[in-house]
Design an enzyme around this catalytic site. Structure first.
Site, PDB file in Angstrom:
ATOM      1  N   ASP A   1       0.824  -1.207   0.000  1.00 51.88           N
ATOM      2  CA  ASP A   1       0.000   0.000   0.000  1.00 51.88           C
ATOM      3  C   ASP A   1       0.859   1.258   0.000  1.00 51.88           C
ATOM      4  O   ASP A   1       0.330   2.357  -0.148  1.00 51.88           O
ATOM      5  CB  ASP A   1      -0.933   0.002   1.221  1.00 51.88           C
ATOM      6  CG  ASP A   1      -2.355   0.348   0.830  1.00 51.88           C
ATOM      7  OD1 ASP A   1      -2.717   0.137  -0.335  1.00 51.88           O
ATOM      8  OD2 ASP A   1      -3.108   0.849   1.698  1.00 51.88           O
TER       9      ASP A   1
ATOM     10  N   ASP B   1      -0.443 -10.548   8.175  1.00 42.15           N
ATOM     11  CA  ASP B   1       0.309  -9.307   8.148  1.00 42.15           C
ATOM     12  C   ASP B   1       1.743  -9.603   7.745  1.00 42.15           C
ATOM     13  O   ASP B   1       2.240 -10.735   7.861  1.00 42.15           O
ATOM     14  CB  ASP B   1       0.270  -8.640   9.515  1.00 42.15           C
ATOM     15  CG  ASP B   1      -1.115  -8.099   9.832  1.00 42.15           C
ATOM     16  OD1 ASP B   1      -1.902  -7.900   8.886  1.00 42.15           O
ATOM     17  OD2 ASP B   1      -1.430  -7.899  11.026  1.00 42.15           O
TER      18      ASP B   1
ATOM     19  N   ASP C   1     -11.405  -5.553  10.674  1.00 46.69           N
ATOM     20  CA  ASP C   1     -11.488  -6.992  10.860  1.00 46.69           C
ATOM     21  C   ASP C   1     -12.676  -7.361  11.744  1.00 46.69           C
ATOM     22  O   ASP C   1     -13.452  -8.261  11.414  1.00 46.69           O
ATOM     23  CB  ASP C   1     -10.174  -7.517  11.451  1.00 46.69           C
ATOM     24  CG  ASP C   1      -9.669  -6.625  12.582  1.00 46.69           C
ATOM     25  OD1 ASP C   1     -10.403  -5.686  12.969  1.00 46.69           O
ATOM     26  OD2 ASP C   1      -8.549  -6.854  13.079  1.00 46.69           O
TER      27      ASP C   1
END
Length: 1796
Positions: free
Chosen positions: A135, A294, A456
């Site tokens: 990102d 992650d 989440d």
């Protein structure tokens, strides 16, 4: 043997020890509830810390309840991947996602290790694809992945070849020693080689990070040139592609960086996951299952995908597993985990409990998703594949992605990857554009959900709400291991982000609270999610609870139970024998902190005594079984001893009791505590007495509570007898009626319960002391106790008579009512003593008779001048004894040696009658008292016959025979011709009343007792004829022989002598009183009192009564005019009874002060039968009007000689101008018409109305009579003079029941019969009159609005029908009569409200009377329009609805009256104020069961207050014409004051209105000529009313300041140092008050009037006094608000300077109206000066403040010459502060400087 494929892939098992865990959890929850119950029970006795602890613990209990629900059935999942391996060919593809955002915070090397661990997992490579989402669009990350793919070609085979467990290189090579060697010599070489390769990789990546060396500039890196992190296109790069589709190769490795634009939201991680996890992977590989981790969380279990697939494909229904969540485990957490980063408890316990409900939440990493669930479809949902538009609207306009969606939703789910994924990167880039999600369901129903940074949890909640379930996977070794935050700041930042995101979920539309009831989310799952999203909010109570300990140590308080608490909890359960010890321990352990709690607990739990059953009580008394428990005595002794040594306890008890307001909050122990305190010491007795009286008046201490203390417990209470007696003495001496009533009850109870001689002697001695006090209310109450005791316990009082005889020493100062009580006491004793056989009882009776006869018999004292005062006392005593002896129910056996009771009674009657014949007033009193006895008792027939024989002489004295209704002869009486007046029976009348013959003869004194004699005659007639007056009905219609009507013409009146005029006036006077007694007697025949007469007889009597009432009005009008023309002192026709502490003779405005002091005696011939001629009676000195003897004076001698003295005139006419004034009056005697009206007290007759015979309440029934006679017109106003007469008299009687303590007027004195009537009896008798009052008010009001004169012919016809003489110039005035009716009815209406609500102890007692009053005065129209502003509107029939209606009615006539009369409009306003005041009193008095009524009253109260305020404002702002003002504004200052007070009190903001009027409106008036046509917005403000406005503004401003000061002082006591904003608000309010007083005082500079200056000095000083009471408050808050306070004091200084100048000028000019107020004002100014000095000096603020000497100056600023200083050097200091303001620092100012 079973097939391998049939073996289970997973097993769901419950956790071990679940029952033990449940038991412990429930136990903890019960303990929490018990703690809360204990806190709540003790909350009222604790302070702030206890409340805060209760709130925090309540939150903890709630969280524990949520935790208990979640952990109730935890489960674990055990997987069997070995059962999955045989079908490896059918394993589903898996897409793996790694997300990173910042190469600085998340170094590329960390991401590389995570990717390498995923590429090396034990799963077929051709079924895996790894996507990395960058990102941050960093070329470093891309470069690292390219290099890592090269290393992976070596690393992955190495791991699989040697089955390496940890497949993240950095973790694997971090071990200090080599791994165990399996014996192969090649392993060590390969290990070293692999380590070297990894280190080389690390160096390359580190070099690239530091030197930005990205390798050759190939086209692969061209896309990263000139891009920004937040502004770049989509980038999709296939780093490695498994083209061989072989398991020995690496999985696909793809780099993705989505498009970002500055003005387009990118939704953080959720947006990146939707691009990568769903759309890009769906276009390229489209695996049915997805794994996301992650970048810092590597796979530590190489078989993790196999474990997850066991759960994903092993379920029978896909609904059971939407995603598989693995726990987060960290490898580098700090020791002991101080920041809670490991999250061990949430995942092992909490999330394990959720697994047993609907599954764990989505944690954002380490999760395997079912792609179908991510696409937002519910489980087992059928979707129409033919509808492509739905796919486009939901998933976006991409053909490739739509096909992949359809494949997932409706295909087999086993699609293989395309052979060349590099060829579809263009499609992948298109679905990664930032605008792709526009007008789609992405982030709402598809993909990860937007709206929170914790996407989440929100996404997992949305999946669960659709009905999906999830599974918790906890393999061994752990599935993934991550990197924990390195320190506190990073941890705090992360937790802050989590807390913010969870709160966003809590308050979003996806909140679990809402989802539990509207979706498929299980209720317990919703509670679990609720606990998660409230995670951040628990920090507040945790922090507060942790700080409580430190706070308690600092403030010396506590929030945990102590020994005192435990001891207090034992009060309810401890044995009675141990209670005294416990009480001593508690009370002696009291401190400033816990004393309030101890006292409250003792009051709450110490029941002490309970009231015994009455029947059991009496039974036990007789048997002697009611004994006192020693335990209770010990408890009292423990309390008393402890209170004696702890003064803090005494103060706290009084404070505690003062704080209780509701009667239900008071207990029996409260009385005992007050008694114990009263017994202990003298110093606090006054305070205790005040508290005791306050509680009695408020109804908090009631009689039943006193009964519970004393009844049956006299041995216990005997020790405190003297204290109880002292409290009784105090209450009986109070001026409040309710306190005296309770004192009466206490005295009675003490006498009855303590039967020993000593105690009863003390009680009687105290009562005798009260009688000797001379205070009439106290004397009356004491005698009431004595009379009650004599009635119930006469036998017990006889031996104690020596202690009662002391009352006889005080007889001279007693009123008639109290004399009745005294003689009632002795009469009961004497009657009982006569029936006693012992000599002691006989001696008592004889002694009593001797005492009475001595005071009554004329032979005692001055024979020739008997004192009326003593004669009255004797008469009361004689008649009281007669009533007892002659009572028909008291039958005693007489002996030959003793007279019978009737004989004794007759002898006493004969004696009293003979003595009374010497004085008219005494005979009148004798008749009236005898009548009262006949009406209240049933006497023996012998006595009744004697009375009837005596009153039979009435005919021979007062009546004459007629011949055919005419006089047999026409005689002249002192030169006056007689005429028969008012002959209702016409020719058939056989008799007439001889008024003129008797008035003109020497027997005129006989006419004085004519009404009283007839009153007695009618009573005897009713008694002997069963209530009928048929035997004397001829008297109702018989004519009156009066002077001829011709004397009322001008010529005839001028020809009369003074004596003849006096005779005419006296004849009219006696005729008026005769008619009054006729009405009194015959109204009983039709008022429903006696049911015996026929309807025709009632109608005849009614018609005659109406005519007699018209005769009465006619005669009183003539009498009023005659007395005005020729003043005459009228004789008194009944002996007045004092009321309200004011006797008749002491009234300064009574004509009784001018009465002649020689009242004629009556000889025996005057009253003897059969003698019509009487001898002339010599005039000698007789008792005066004060009842005392007087010697003949010079004036008496002159009167004997026939000289007319000045004392015979009214006060307005002096002796010097009497002749000229009388001539002037006679010159226009009957030139003007006489008004037929009952006028205000300004008329001559009103000042002597107290001498008239009173009308009884039965006469008011005439108001309800209907007109049965014909009239010439239908004008209802013509009857108003009759009704006005009665309404005015009703108003006078209402004044009798004025509130105690108010000065009573002359008309508040009434007859004996009326004074014995209670308020309840009075109200019950006049209740039927309310509709009639309303009807007459309507008639009068309509008359005033129309303004037409009444029909003269109607009045003449009705007057002729009543046989009134034809006097032409007697005419009614419609306007004046209607005005008086209007006023009288409204006055009565107001008094009904005031008497009902202010004087009655209980509102409910006369609630029916109040309801009838309100119902009678309802508006003629419906109430809907008027009550529309009240929400909710009261229901019809309720008392509050009646209040609204009555107030609406009064308001309507007020508005209508504004068009024609200021006076009448103001009367309506005052009536409306009375109604609103009564509502306020209702609200104050209603409580307990009346809470609902009280709440309904509170709803209408603001509406009524607003109506009252707006009505007052309307009157003040109305433009009044001169015609409507009735003589202009002169003498209307008092009315204007009342209206202005109402306007100020009931406005929305009194302070703002005061500020506007005083600072803006009034200065304009004072500075101008104050012309009448200038209204300044208020036409009522003019020169005539300016002082009234000025006075009211000063008083109301002072009242507002007093309330503000009390509020400030109270707040400081309750909450020391309260909020600064509250302090500032109070200072602003105080500033407004100061502005008002400054403006008012400074008006004296432009308005030179002594009255104005006097008010400024007086109220200015009072304002300073009140202001000084708030100085402590100013000093406390000076540091924070010094500027406001200094400005406040400086502004007030302007007023003090002017006040000082006014004082100086008044002394010089000797203005006594001001000088009398100067000393108090000067003291206030000096105190103000010193307090200001102390304030500025102690605070050391260094502020400047104008100081000056208190020199005497005039208003122009010049020093008064007599007070000028020799040294003029100080003149500059004394200049006006408005002109010169030299700064002087207070700290350095001289001591003689003072503030002006």
């Amino acid at each position: 043997m079973a097939k391998p494929l049939s073996l289970p892939l997973y097993e769901r098992v419950s956790c071990k020890g679940i029952m033990i865990r449940r038991t412990l959890d429930v136990t903890v929850f019960c303990l929490l509830l018990s703690l809360l119950a204990y806190r709540l029970r003790s909350l009222s006795n604790q302070g702030f810390t206890w409340l805060l602890a209760f709130l925090c613990e309540s939150w903890f209990a709630f969280l524990w309840l949520l935790n208990l629900s979640t952990r109730w059935n935890p489960v674990e999942y055990k997987t069997y991947p070995e059962n999955l391996l045989p079908r490896s060919l059918g394993l589903p593809p898996i897409d793996m996602f790694v997300t990173t955002a910042d190469p600085v915070l998340e170094p590329p090397l960390v991401t590389v290790n995570t990717v390498l661990s995923l590429l090396a997992v034990d799963y077929p490579a051709e079924k895996l694809a790894c996507y990395v989402s960058d990102d941050g669009c960093s070329p470093l990350t891309f470069y690292s992945l390219v290099e890592a793919s090269k290393f992976a070609k070596l690393w992955v085979p190495f791991c699989k070849k040697y089955s390496i467990q940890i497949r993240a290189p950095f973790q694997y090579f971090s071990a200090k020693s080599l791994p165990p060697v399996d014996g192969l010599s090649g392993f060590e070489l390969e290990w070293k080689k692999m380590k070297d390769e990894y280190e080389h990789l690390c160096r390359k990546i580190e070099d690239a990070v530091h030197k930005l060396m990205l390798g050759p500039h190939s086209t692969e890196y061209a896309v990263f040139k000139n891009i920004e992190r937040d502004n770049h296109p989509s980038i999709v790069k296939v780093i490695f592609e498994n083209k061989e589709d072989h398991s020995s190769c690496l999985p696909h490795l793809v780099y993705v960086s989505r498009e970002k634009r500055p003005n387009h939201p990118h939704h953080f991680k959720a947006g990146a996951m939707n691009v990568l996890q769903t759309r890009v992977s769906g276009v390229m590989t489209n695996a049915p299952f997805m794994l996301n981790v992650d970048c810092d969380m590597f796979a530590s279990n190489p078989k993790i995908i196999l474990h997850a697939v066991c759960l994903l494909v092993g379920v029978d229904d896909e609904q059971e597993c939407a995603f598989v969540q693995c726990p987060q485990i960290f490898y580098d957490a700090l020791k002991d985990d101080p920041f809670g980063n490991r999250m061990t408890v949430p995942f092992t316990i909490f999330v394990g409990g959720m697994a047993g409900i609907q599954g764990p939440p989505y944690a954002g990493t380490g999760c395997f998703h079912r792609r179908k669930a991510i696409y937002g479809l519910p489980p087992n949902h059928d979707f129409d594949i033919k509808d492509c538009k739905i796919l486009e609207e939901r998933f976006g306009k991409s053909t490739e992605f739509s096909e992949s969606v359809a494949e997932i939703l409706f295909g087999s789910g086993e699609k293989h990857f395309p052979c060349d994924i590099s060829s579809i990167t263009g499609s992948a880039c298109r679905v990664a554009n930032c605008s792709y999600e526009n007008n789609t369901c992405w982030g709402i129903e598809v993909g990860l959900t937007y709206g929170s940074v914790t996407e989440d949890v929100l996404t997992g909640l949305r999946i669960h709400t659709m009905g999906w379930k999830s599974v918790l996977l906890m393999p061994s070794p752990p599935a993934f291991m991550g990197c924990a935050p390195p320190g506190g700041p990073v941890s705090m930042t992360q937790m802050k982000r989590w807390g913010t995101g969870l709160l966003e979920v809590l308050f979003s539309k996806h909140s679990p609270i809402l989802s539990a009831f509207s979706t498929k989310l299980h209720f317990r799952q919703a509670l679990a999610y609720l606990q998660i999203v409230m995670w951040a909010s628990r920090s507040i109570p945790q922090f507060c609870y942790n700080m409580l300990s430190a706070y308690c140590i600092t403030t010396n308080s506590q929030f945990l139970p102590k020994v005192i608490t435990i001891a207090l909890s034992c009060i309810r359960t401890i044995d009675a024998e141990q209670m005294p010890c416990l009480l001593r321990f508690l009370l002696l352990s009291a401190t400033q902190v816990n004393v309030r709690r101890i006292i409250s607990q003792i009051r709450e739990h110490l029941k002490f005594l309970s009231v015994p059953n009455t029947h059991t009580l009496q039974k036990n008394k007789l048997k002697g079984k009611l004994l006192v428990d020693n335990t209770e005595a010990s408890i009292l002794d423990a309390l008393r001893s402890s209170l004696q040594f702890k003064s803090i306890l005494c103060q706290e008890i009084l404070k505690e009791l003062n704080g209780l307001e509701k009667p239900r909050d008071h207990k029996i122990i409260d009385i005992w505590l007050l008694v114990l305190l009263y017994t202990n010491g003298e110093s606090m007795r006054k305070s205790i007495e005040k508290v005791f009286k306050k509680k009695v008046i408020e109804g908090c201490i009631q009689e039943v509570m006193l009964d519970q203390c004393i009844y049956g417990n006299k041995e216990l209470a005997k020790e405190y007898f003297l204290s109880l007696l002292s409290l009784s003495e105090y209450l009986l001496a109070c001026k409040e009626q309710k306190a005296r009533d309770f004192g009466i009850y206490m005295y009675t109870l003490l006498f009855e319960e303590f039967a020993d001689t000593y105690s009863r002697q003390e009680v009687l001695g105290a009562l005798v002391t009260h009688v000797g006090s001379g205070v009439k209310s106290e004397v009356s109450s004491a005698l009431q106790v004595m009379a009650s005791l004599a009635t119930k316990h006469a036998q017990e009082l006889i031996p104690l008579s020596s202690h009662i005889n002391g009352i006889l020493d005080y007889l001279e100062g007693l009123t008639v009512e109290n004399l009745h009580k005294v003689y009632e006491v002795f009469s009961h004793m004497a009657l009982l003593a006569r029936s006693s056989s012992d000599c002691f009882g006989s001696s008592i009776a004889n002694e009593l008779l001797i005492i009475v006869q001595k005071q009554h018999h004329p032979a005692i004292g001055q024979v020739s001048h008997p004192d009326l005062k003593y004669k009255k006392m004797g008469l009361i005593g004689i008649l009281k004894i007669v009533s007892c002896l002659g009572d028909a129910s008291n039958v005693t056996l007489s002996s030959p040696f003793q007279k019978s009771n009737t004989e004794e009674a007759l002898e006493l009657l004969e004696t009293s009658l003979e003595s009374c014949k010497q004085l008219c007033l005494s005979l009148i009193f004798f008749y009236d008292e005898l009548t009262a006895i006949l009406e209240s008792r049933t006497l023996h027939t012998v006595i009744v016959d004697w009375i009837g024989k005596h009153v039979g002489e009435f005919e021979s004295i007062f009546l004459s025979d007629l011949d055919g209704g005419q006089l047999p002869s026409r005689n002249s009486y002192c030169g006056l011709e007689g005429e028969l007046w008012m002959n209702l029976d016409g020719e058939i009348s056989p008799i007439c009343l001889n008024i003129l013959p008797l008035a003109s003869s020497s027997q005129s004194a006989c006419l004085q007792f004519l009404p009283a004699n007839f009153h007695l005659l009618s009573a005897v007639e009713r008694l002997t004829n069963q209530g009928s007056l048929g035997g004397i009905d001829a008297l109702l219609g018989c004519p009156l022989l009066l002077p001829s009507s011709k004397y009322y013409s001008e010529a005839e009146w001028l020809s009369l002598t003074g004596k003849q005029k006096q005779i005419i006036s006296l004849c009219l006077y006696y005729a008026v009183n005769w008619l009054r007694e006729l009405l009194n007697a015959f109204c009983t025949q039709v008022a429903g009192r006696f049911e015996f007469t026929s309807q025709s007889t009632k109608e005849d009597i009614t018609l005659k009564l109406l005519k007699r009432l018209r005769n009465l009005v006619f005669l009183e009008s003539l009498l009023n005019h005659s007395i005005r023309m020729c003043p005459v002192v009228l004789p008194q026709l009944h002996l007045q009874v004092e009321h309200c502490g004011s006797t008749l003779i002491n009234q300064p405005n009574h004509v009784g002060n001018m009465e002649k002091k020689n009242e004629p005696k009556m000889t025996h011939e005057c009253t003897s039968p059969n003698k019509r001629k009487h001898k002339k009676i010599a005039k000698t000195s007789t008792p005066g009007t004060d009842g005392k003897l007087h010697q003949p004076t010079l004036m008496d001698v002159l009167r004997k000689a026939g000289v007319e003295t000045s004392q015979e005139m009214t006060n307005e006419v002096s002796s010097k101008e009497r002749t000229s004034a009388s001539v002037d009056r006679q010159s226009h005697v009957f030139n003007e018409s006489v008004l037929i009206e009952v006028s205000p007290p300004a008329q001559a007759l009103e000042s002597q109305k107290f001498r008239f015979r009173p009308l009884l309440l039965e006469c008011f029934s005439i108001l309800t009579f209907s007109k049965n006679h014909d009239s010439c017109c239908s004008d209802p106003v013509a009857e108003l003079p009759l009704y006005l007469y009665l309404i005015h008299d009703l108003h006078c009687k209402l004044d009798y029941f004025a509130a105690p303590g108010k000065q009573c007027s002359s008309r508040s004195l009434s007859s004996v019969a009326f004074t014995r009537m209670t308020l309840d009896e009075f109200l019950s008798k006049i209740r039927p009159l309310f509709p009639s009052l309303k009807r007459n008010l309507d008639i009068a009001f309509c008359s005033l609005k129309e303004g037409n004169e009444t029909c003269q012919e109607h009045w003449n016809i009705q007057s002729a029908a009543a046989h009134n003489p034809d006097i032409i110039n007697l005419v009614p005035s419609k306007s004046s009569i209607s005005t008086m009716v209007y006023k009288e009815v409204l006055h009565s209406f107001s008094k009904f409200f005031l008497e009902q609500m202010l004087n009655l102890p209980e509102v409910q007692r006369n609630k029916s009377v109040l309801s009838d009053l309100l119902e009678a005065f309802q508006p003629n129209e419906t109430l809907d329009a008027g009550a529309s502003d009240v929400q909710p509107c009261p229901s019809p029939g309720t008392i509050e609805y009646s209040y609204l209606g009555a107030c609406s009615f009064v308001e309507s006539i007020l508005h209508a009256a504004c068009s024609f009369s200021f006076i009448l409009a103001s009367e309506a306003l005052f009536t409306l104020e009375s109604a609103v005041t009564s509502v306020l009193n209702v609200v104050d008095k209603l409580e307990g069961d009346d809470v609902n009524i009280q709440s309904r009253f509170n709803q209408i109260l603001p509406f009524l207050r607003g109506k009252l305020g707006s009505s007052a404002q309307k009157l003040l702002k109305h433009k009044w014409d001169d015609e409507n003002l009735e003589n202009g504004w002169k003498n209307k200052g008092e009315i204007v004051q009342k209206i202005l007070r109402i306007h100020l009190e009931y406005t929305e903001s009194t302070a703002d209105l005061l500020d506007e009027l005083a600072c803006t409106i009034l200065p304009q008036v004072s500075c101008t000529t104050m012309a009448e046509d200038e209204d300044y917005g208020y036409p009522t403000l003019c020169s005539a009313t300016f002082l009234s406005w000025y006075h009211v503004l000063f008083e109301v401003n002072l009242t507002v300041l007093d309330k503000l000061v009390k509020e400030v002082v109270h707040l400081e006591k309750c909450r020391p140092g309260f909020q600064p904003e509250n302090v500032h608000t109070h200072l602003i309010k105080m500033q407004k008050n100061v502005n008002v007083v400054v403006a008012l005082v400074n008006m004296c500079r432009t308005y030179d009037k002594v009255t104005l200056h006097a008010m400024a000095v007086k109220y200015g000083g009072k304002f300073i006094d009140s202001f000084l009471k708030a100085f402590d408050f100013l000093q406390v808050h000076f540091q924070m608000h010094n500027e406001v306070i200094i400005l406040l004091v400086k502004e007030l200084q302007k007023a003090t300077r002017t006040i000082q100048t006014l004082c100086s000028e008044a002394k010089g000019l000797k203005q006594t109206a001001i000088t009398g107020k100067i000393p108090a004002t000067k003291r206030s100014l000096e105190r103000f000066l010193f307090r200001v000095k102390a304030l500025l000096h102690t605070t050391s603020s260094g502020c400047t403040f104008w100081m000056g000497n208190l020199k005497h100056k005039d208003l122009r600023g010049q020093v008064v010459s007599s007070q000028a200083y020799v040294d003029d050097r100080n003149d500059s200091i004394d200049q006006d502060p408005e002109d010169v303001d030299p700064p002087v620092i207070v700290a350095t100012a001289s001591g003689n400087s003072e503030t002006d």
